[in-house]
Structure formats: C-alpha cells, structure tokens
Scaffold this motif. Structure first.
Motif, PDB file in Angstrom:
ATOM      1  N   PHE A 254       0.845  -1.184   0.000  1.00 26.77           N
ATOM      2  CA  PHE A 254       0.000   0.000   0.000  1.00 26.77           C
ATOM      3  C   PHE A 254       0.893   1.251   0.000  1.00 26.77           C
ATOM      4  O   PHE A 254       1.086   1.890   1.036  1.00 26.77           O
ATOM      5  CB  PHE A 254      -0.913   0.007   1.222  1.00 26.77           C
ATOM      6  N   PRO A 255       1.457   1.615  -1.153  1.00 23.98           N
ATOM      7  CA  PRO A 255       2.405   2.726  -1.203  1.00 23.98           C
ATOM      8  C   PRO A 255       1.754   4.099  -1.102  1.00 23.98           C
ATOM      9  O   PRO A 255       2.440   5.098  -0.900  1.00 23.98           O
ATOM     10  CB  PRO A 255       3.075   2.545  -2.570  1.00 23.98           C
ATOM     11  N   GLY A 256       0.441   4.173  -1.220  1.00 25.64           N
ATOM     12  CA  GLY A 256      -0.239   5.457  -1.192  1.00 25.64           C
ATOM     13  C   GLY A 256      -0.857   5.754   0.155  1.00 25.64           C
ATOM     14  O   GLY A 256      -0.196   5.727   1.188  1.00 25.64           O
ATOM     15  N   THR A 257      -2.154   6.038   0.123  1.00 25.56           N
ATOM     16  CA  THR A 257      -2.865   6.370   1.356  1.00 25.56           C
ATOM     17  C   THR A 257      -3.027   5.139   2.234  1.00 25.56           C
ATOM     18  O   THR A 257      -2.884   4.000   1.776  1.00 25.56           O
ATOM     19  CB  THR A 257      -4.250   6.952   1.031  1.00 25.56           C
ATOM     20  N   MET A 258      -3.367   5.386   3.496  1.00 29.64           N
ATOM     21  CA  MET A 258      -3.498   4.293   4.452  1.00 29.64           C
ATOM     22  C   MET A 258      -4.633   3.342   4.053  1.00 29.64           C
ATOM     23  O   MET A 258      -5.743   3.776   3.768  1.00 29.64           O
ATOM     24  CB  MET A 258      -3.774   4.854   5.845  1.00 29.64           C
ATOM     25  N   PRO A 259      -4.370   2.028   4.026  1.00 27.28           N
ATOM     26  CA  PRO A 259      -5.430   1.064   3.729  1.00 27.28           C
ATOM     27  C   PRO A 259      -6.373   0.910   4.914  1.00 27.28           C
ATOM     28  O   PRO A 259      -5.988   1.111   6.067  1.00 27.28           O
ATOM     29  CB  PRO A 259      -4.655  -0.233   3.477  1.00 27.28           C
ATOM     30  N   SER A 260      -7.613   0.576   4.638  1.00 29.75           N
ATOM     31  CA  SER A 260      -8.566   0.306   5.713  1.00 29.75           C
ATOM     32  C   SER A 260      -8.138  -0.937   6.474  1.00 29.75           C
ATOM     33  O   SER A 260      -7.327  -1.738   5.990  1.00 29.75           O
ATOM     34  CB  SER A 260      -9.966   0.093   5.130  1.00 29.75           C
ATOM     35  N   ALA A 305       2.470   9.054  11.047  1.00 27.38           N
ATOM     36  CA  ALA A 305       3.812   9.248  11.590  1.00 27.38           C
ATOM     37  C   ALA A 305       4.868   8.506  10.783  1.00 27.38           C
ATOM     38  O   ALA A 305       6.066   8.643  11.052  1.00 27.38           O
ATOM     39  CB  ALA A 305       3.864   8.794  13.048  1.00 27.38           C
ATOM     40  N   GLY A 306       4.436   7.704   9.813  1.00 28.21           N
ATOM     41  CA  GLY A 306       5.377   6.990   8.960  1.00 28.21           C
ATOM     42  C   GLY A 306       5.570   5.530   9.290  1.00 28.21           C
ATOM     43  O   GLY A 306       6.366   4.848   8.637  1.00 28.21           O
ATOM     44  N   SER A 307       4.871   5.011  10.282  1.00 32.13           N
ATOM     45  CA  SER A 307       4.997   3.598  10.646  1.00 32.13           C
ATOM     46  C   SER A 307       4.316   2.739   9.587  1.00 32.13           C
ATOM     47  O   SER A 307       3.182   3.011   9.191  1.00 32.13           O
ATOM     48  CB  SER A 307       4.374   3.337  12.020  1.00 32.13           C
ATOM     49  N   ARG A 308       4.985   1.695   9.167  1.00 36.06           N
ATOM     50  CA  ARG A 308       4.457   0.832   8.110  1.00 36.06           C
ATOM     51  C   ARG A 308       4.567  -0.656   8.430  1.00 36.06           C
ATOM     52  O   ARG A 308       3.955  -1.474   7.750  1.00 36.06           O
ATOM     53  CB  ARG A 308       5.218   1.101   6.787  1.00 36.06           C
ATOM     54  N   ARG A 309       5.344  -1.038   9.418  1.00 35.20           N
ATOM     55  CA  ARG A 309       5.620  -2.461   9.633  1.00 35.20           C
ATOM     56  C   ARG A 309       4.752  -3.049  10.750  1.00 35.20           C
ATOM     57  O   ARG A 309       4.437  -2.378  11.730  1.00 35.20           O
ATOM     58  CB  ARG A 309       7.101  -2.669   9.961  1.00 35.20           C
TER      59      ARG A 309
END
Length: 364
Positions: A254-260, A305-309
């Motif tokens: 999901f490189p764009g907006t936050m996924p649901s 905040a940039g958290s993705r993992r």
C-alpha cells in the motif's frame, strides 16, 4: 553531577500500598486471530491485549537516577545539564553498575544510547509556589503528569508532529532526585526512550526522526507472559505468550494512502499464513500444535507518523481472554500450560456435509 543526579521512580502505589503492576492496554490495536486448517484459513476478529499496546500514559515517567546531591563539575552533571534538543545520552544500567551511574555521557546518536533529548523543561520558571524554593518533592505521579502535560508537546514539536503514540518509542522525562531537588535543582529533560512494559530502558541506535517507529519485534522473538498477558521479550525456553514469525512492511503493498483495516486484514491473512507455513515447516504444523495465527493492524496516527511495519505472530488464545503459557519455540516441541498439544482429528476426505437442523429433511 554524580550518580545522585537522577531518580529511579517506582510504579505508582495501588490501594494495597504496593506498586501497581503495569498492564497492557487493549486499545492499541485490533488483532486478527486466524484458525488455520489444512490448506485453508478462517479469520476471526478479536480485540486482545498485546505487548507494546500500552498507551503512552501507561509508560513510566523516567527510569534514570539515584539519590543525594550532585557533585558540582562532574562529567555526569555536565552531560545532563548541557544536554539540549537533539543530544543523545547513554549510561551503564543500574543492574550492571550496581546503581552507580556516573558514566552518563553524550554520545553520537547513530551509536547505542538510551535517551534522545527533545528539549529542556525548567520548573523554576513556573508560576506559583509548587516548584519554588523549599517546595515539596513532586514524586513519581506528579512527574508523570508533567511528562504528559509538557513533554508530549515538546516531543511532537521536536519531531515535527511525526511521533507515533502507539509505536516503539515513548515520551520520557528525566528529573532530579529528591536530594537534588532539596538543593534547588529544578532542571528536567524531555525526550524519547525505548522502554519495556516494566520500565527498563532498552538501548537503540539512530535518531527517532530518521527511523520507522513501528512497534515490531524481530523474527524469532518470544514475548513473556504474566497473568495471561504479554510482557517483555524472553528466551523461548521460558514461558511466553507468543512468538514473532514475520515482519511485514505494509508500505510495499500500500504505497499510497493508508489502507482500511479490512484491506490490511485481507492482505495480511495471506502473507501471515504463508509466513507461518514457512516458519513452522509445513501447512499442517500450526493446526497440529493447536496454535493461533494473528497479526497487527496499523492505526491512522501511526500511519501518518510513517509507521508501516507489523508483526505476524503465533500463540494460544484462551477462552477467558489473553494467552496460554507456551514453553519452547514453535519450530520444535512445545508445551502449552505445561502439557504437550494434542493434534485435532484429521478432516474427513471428500466433500463434508453440514449437520442438518432438527426436523430438516435429510440431504438428497
């Protein structure tokens, strides 16, 4: 400043007069529990308490210190009193130094440290008599309030509003010991720390602003257990609540907006199941060990905040809530609450027929 500069606060006392045990908040994230059959996954949604899910208000205010008056001109004093926003501090933990923390020093932030200073907090300029000369020592509860009231905004400003309140790091406050307070010291430092549920500060490297703040553990980490709730990392040979089997970067999918949350679940159901099969060695292992697969979801404030993992993990849920105690890595032989798991009966071959309702006609 000597080892007496800082105070190691105890947990707030409960109704019994004893320190209250830190518990894990269930409001951090929703976990998806997946019951894995051979070749299929059935996802069930559940809200459970998971390590690292404490709100920032549950974190200890400070975890540095001793008692007594500071020694003027000491290296320890200079490191603290000269520390400003962006400075990183390190010292030998009390468990290793016997309580002597005179080796506190500024270090390069790309090296291992235990506290990153976000800014000073000078109580001497506060109006009123609460912090004036001869005032009563605030104590851990009041210092925790000061941290929440003043340090959280300082940290948010320091990080440019990119602090993840549900992430790996927490807001910390370094404050004077009681004897230093009596000598007139009112200097405090707000900053960032990586602490366990019991308040121990763990070392970390790199500035917080330069790294993913995701609250994840390395693959193979086992998280301890107390009263069915997760605690801190332990050796997998010790009783634990769950074992981390994978770290998934949602940013790649999901490189764009936050996924649901629903989109996160649909994606994580597949990748976590594959991770479990690879980690355990077969698609049947999870079912045969009667374990449960679950994963994290990322909340909006964390995504911003940039958290993705997130972590994929395996444990054993209990009907009363929380986890059973597992001993041994799930890669090998395990005990669940002291007993070896019994694999469930194998699924019958061929097409399975539903059990008819009472009074219903038999299937043709």
């Amino acid at each position: 400043m000597s080892e007496d500069k800082f105070e190691m606060p105890s947990d707030p006392a409960g109704p019994s007069g004893l320190p209250e045990k830190k518990t894990v908040s269930a409001n951090r994230t929703r976990r998806v529990l997946a019951a894995v059959a051979v070749g299929a996954v059935v996802a069930a949604i559940a809200t459970i308490a998971i390590s690292g899910g404490m709100s920032q208000n549950d974190k200890p205010a400070v975890t540095i210190g001793g008692g007594g008056a500071p020694a003027t001109g000491s290296a320890n004093e200079n490191a603290f009193t000269s520390a400003g926003a962006g400075d990183c501090l390190n010292w030998t933990p009390a468990t290793e130094s016997g309580g002597d923390r005179t080796d506190m020093a500024k270090v390069a932030c790309d090296s291992v440290h235990r506290f990153e200073v976000a800014g000073p907090l000078d109580l001497s300029v506060f109006p009123g008599a609460e912090f004036g000369p001869g005032s009563r020592y605030p104590g851990a509860l009041r210092f925790a309030e000061l941290r929440d009231e003043h340090c959280t905004p300082i940290v948010n400003s320091y990080l440019g509003s990119r602090f993840d309140p549900k992430g790996k790091f927490s807001v910390g406050l370094m404050f004077p010991s009681e004897s230093a307070w009596s000598s007139g010291d009112r200097s405090l430092r707000c900053g960032l720390q990586f602490s366990t549920t019991t308040g121990e500060l763990l070392p970390f490297a790199g500035r917080v602003a330069d790294q993913d703040q995701s609250n994840v553990w390395d693959v193979g980490t086992c998280i301890g257990i107390n009263l069915n709730l997760p605690t801190d990392p332990v050796d997998c040979t010790s009783p634990h609540a769950y074992e981390v089997i994978s770290v998934i970067d949602l940013g790649t999918q999901f490189p764009g907006t936050m996924p649901s949350v629903e989109d996160q679940d649909r994606y994580l159901e597949g990748v976590c199941t594959q991770a479990a099969n690879e980690y355990l060695g077969s698609a049947e292992a999870l079912r045969n060990k009667t374990l449960t697969l679950f994963w994290d979801n990322i909340a909006l404030e964390s995504w911003l905040a940039g958290s993705r993992r997130v972590n994929c993990s395996i444990g054993k849920e209990v009907e009363t809530g929380g986890f059973a105690a597992i001993t041994g890595s799930a890669k090998g032989e395990i005990l669940i609450n002291g007993v070896a798991p019994v694999p469930p009966p194998a699924a019958p071959e061929g097409r399975s027929l539903p059990t008819p309702l009472p009074g219903a006609a038999p299937p043709s």
